[in-house]
Design a protein around this motif. Structure first.
Motif, PDB file in Angstrom:
ATOM      1  N   THR A 136       0.869  -1.093   0.115  1.00  0.00           N
ATOM      2  CA  THR A 136      -0.029   0.116  -0.089  1.00  0.00           C
ATOM      3  C   THR A 136       0.890   1.309  -0.203  1.00  0.00           C
ATOM      4  O   THR A 136       0.605   2.297  -0.768  1.00  0.00           O
ATOM      5  CB  THR A 136      -0.854  -0.114   1.133  1.00  0.00           C
ATOM      6  N   THR A 182      -0.775   6.577  -3.800  1.00  0.00           N
ATOM      7  CA  THR A 182      -1.170   6.516  -2.404  1.00  0.00           C
ATOM      8  C   THR A 182      -0.639   7.571  -1.575  1.00  0.00           C
ATOM      9  O   THR A 182      -1.278   8.258  -0.517  1.00  0.00           O
ATOM     10  CB  THR A 182      -1.129   5.177  -1.919  1.00  0.00           C
ATOM     11  N   GLY A 220      -8.108   1.157  -1.499  1.00  0.00           N
ATOM     12  CA  GLY A 220      -7.304   0.391  -2.430  1.00  0.00           C
ATOM     13  C   GLY A 220      -8.003  -1.250  -2.416  1.00  0.00           C
ATOM     14  O   GLY A 220      -8.213  -1.903  -3.348  1.00  0.00           O
ATOM     15  N   GLN A 221      -8.483  -1.571  -1.212  1.00  0.00           N
ATOM     16  CA  GLN A 221      -8.892  -2.905  -0.762  1.00  0.00           C
ATOM     17  C   GLN A 221     -10.485  -2.786  -1.712  1.00  0.00           C
ATOM     18  O   GLN A 221     -10.524  -4.064  -2.186  1.00  0.00           O
ATOM     19  CB  GLN A 221      -9.142  -2.794   0.769  1.00  0.00           C
TER      20      GLN A 221
END
Length: 154
Positions: free
Chosen positions: A122, A128, A148-149
């Protein structure tokens, strides 16, 4: 494993600055107390012990301090964004401003490694990290870390 499973909204904090790595670990200990009812000095001791094995600053302004603690029943996360970066003995010698801390049970071998891999993946994403650095609201920071999940699951 998903980020939202290890990082609660109240486990995210924005700090203007901190004076040292030890002070940062104390801030993480205080956050662990409020989120997970852990004893702050124990958290600090565990993080300092692990840091003694080698610095957890992974480069590009990111640090992933982590420790195993008997009083933790499953992998737990905490995130702090610093407005003013802190010298952290990172591998690239750059100060850090994005700190993701993992606390795991003493026997959480695979689970701990999966969480470290998830967090590392991540925070290796430049987009990000740019979003995290552009925001200071803890709820927004949490949403960025967990978004993002949802995209990957779709």
């Amino acid at each position: 494993m998903q980020m939202s499973q290890i990082l609660p909204v109240d486990g995210v904090k924005m700090l203007a600055s901190t004076s040292s790595k030890k002070r940062l670990f104390q801030d993480l200990g205080d956050l662990a107390e409020s989120c997970y009812d852990l004893v702050p000095p124990r958290v600090v001791e565990a993080l300092l012990d692990r840091e003694g094995l080698g610095p957890t600053g992974v480069g590009h302004g990111v640090a992933l301090p982590h420790a195993r603690m008997g009083e933790v029943e499953r992998v737990r996360g905490l995130f702090i964004r610093l407005e003013k970066p802190l010298e952290f003995d990172s591998i690239d010698r750059q100060p850090v401003d994005l700190i993701f801390c993992l606390l795991a049970p003493g026997g959480a071998g695979v689970e701990h490694l999966k969480a470290l891999a998830l967090v590392s993946r991540t925070l290796r994403d430049a987009g990000t990290c740019a979003k995290l650095r552009a925001n200071s609201d803890p709820a927004t920071l949490h949403a960025i870390l967990t978004e993002g999940q949802a995209i990957q699951a779709a």
